[in-house]
Scaffold this active site. Structure first.
Site, PDB file in Angstrom:
ATOM      1  CB  THR A   7      43.564  39.081  38.600  1.00  0.00           C
ATOM      2  OG1 THR A   7      44.633  38.246  39.057  1.00  0.00           O
ATOM      3  CG2 THR A   7      44.082  39.972  37.484  1.00  0.00           C
ATOM      4  CG  ASP A   8      38.394  38.144  41.480  1.00  0.00           C
ATOM      5  OD1 ASP A   8      38.218  37.623  40.360  1.00  0.00           O
ATOM      6  OD2 ASP A   8      37.568  38.916  41.988  1.00  0.00           O
ATOM      7  CB  ALA A   9      39.249  32.744  41.594  1.00  0.00           C
ATOM      8  N   GLY A  10      37.818  35.072  39.427  1.00  0.00           N
ATOM      9  CA  GLY A  10      36.873  35.297  38.340  1.00  0.00           C
ATOM     10  C   GLY A  10      37.609  35.611  37.042  1.00  0.00           C
TER      11      GLY A  10
END
Lengths: 134, 134, 134, 134
Positions: free
Chosen positions: C18-21
């Site tokens: 995952t990423d910060a979005g």
């Protein structure tokens, strides 16, 4: 690297970027391309975290297209170019390439959109982006 | 892999996991260990996204300690163990190891805490976690 | 996921993906697609490390094209399909897609070639591959 | 960042470095620490690919220990320090820390060894390394 490119970002290849083929893992060029787009945005004063805090909008990648031309290795210095090809109110298309000196490593196009960070619904680009792109 | 381990998760090594040394990149064992902890939580009914939606809390890693014993390669099948060593209301310590058959690849300890996802301030573990750990 | 797909590989989304979005980082779909191709090769008895040891050849990705349709989140279960579209003696084109149940997350095409692992010069596919593809 | 540190490397946090907690994924500090060690080696003239080509030896990480102190976010600028604590003929221990201005983000120790790249058997450090470290 051809001098005509309007923006370039320089980076080095570290162990984390390589795979057991002894070269840069192909998926990592998407990371390199994104680092260059981030620095390109910063070069005209736009930080994505600040933009999100101010507008609630984040950029999203909606399409990627890459062709791999030559392998890169540990310790190589890579220049990544950013070249906007098409811009609308809610989508832009950016041509990018990675070079080691005069050797083309990878090239492609990335399509970027913008979404509301909480709903992930498409929104038009925030004004500072639109103003700069025009 | 020693049979005493209470939980194990099996995974395969793909290109993405390797580096130019021809072996698994050492930082990726932290990913393997986390996949095993995630599946261990799931094995007693706890999904981390569901937990966050319900309580606003997320797990965070506060400390990691790893020793690398033998290299692993592309296509290897790796078993990762999860063994809780110490639990408090806001912190737990978990011993983990990665094995290829009987060969120890890496081992270490991970300390986990819990924070409020919006403030990142430490909170005690949600009740379902505490109930299971006791 | 449409039943017509000849091969599918199932995986789970972990924190690492995952990423910060709050969603799966788009570059990681290339990893997911590759895991599926690896398991597809294994399903007809071909391990890439064994192939390299026996023939000196490794697969390389020469082109990727992806369209991102819907975001995926932590804990999602994703099915990735593998569908060969075109095969030659030294290049093949594979259509792939990622689904969460009936929802299309990402789709695209990957072009694969084969090189000598020590020189990175293109070679034709080893016989076991050619035999299977025909 | 305390001025006493003998070497520091500066980097920026990109999307690739973050996770769905909205912060830098903890395993990535191992990457940041390694980038800093690579640049520290380069600062006294040692490139790892050149070293491998000349001596057949590569560095390997044999032990890592990290404590996470504060979260970092997208666009943060991080300084990573490198501080050799102990050196032998075949192993060295390096203290490292990551800072955002005066705020400590993560700190730890990394133990490094050296192996023959083809056998992965431990060897002593090549002479240029030993000479520099003494």
């Amino acid at each position: 690297m051809p001098p005509a490119h309007p923006f370039r970002h320089r980076l080095r290849v570290y162990w984390e970027d390589t795979d057991a083929g002894g070269v840069v893992f192909y998926a990592n060029y998407l990371k390199f391309f994104e680092r260059a787009r981030t620095e390109w945005l910063r070069a005209f004063g736009i930080g994505q975290q600040a933009l999100r805090d101010a507008t609630g909008a984040i950029f999203v990648v909606t399409e990627t297209q890459l062709r791999y031309r030559s392998p890169a290795r540990l310790d190589d210095v890579i220049d990544v170019s950013v070249d906007v090809r098409e811009t609308g109110r809610a989508s832009m298309r950016i041509a990018q390439a990675a070079w080691r000196d005069e050797l083309l490593l990878a090239e492609g196009e990335i399509r970027i959109g913008c979404v509301d960070a909480s709903t992930f619904r498409p929104v038009r680009f925030p004004d500072p982006i639109l103003q700069h792109l025009r």
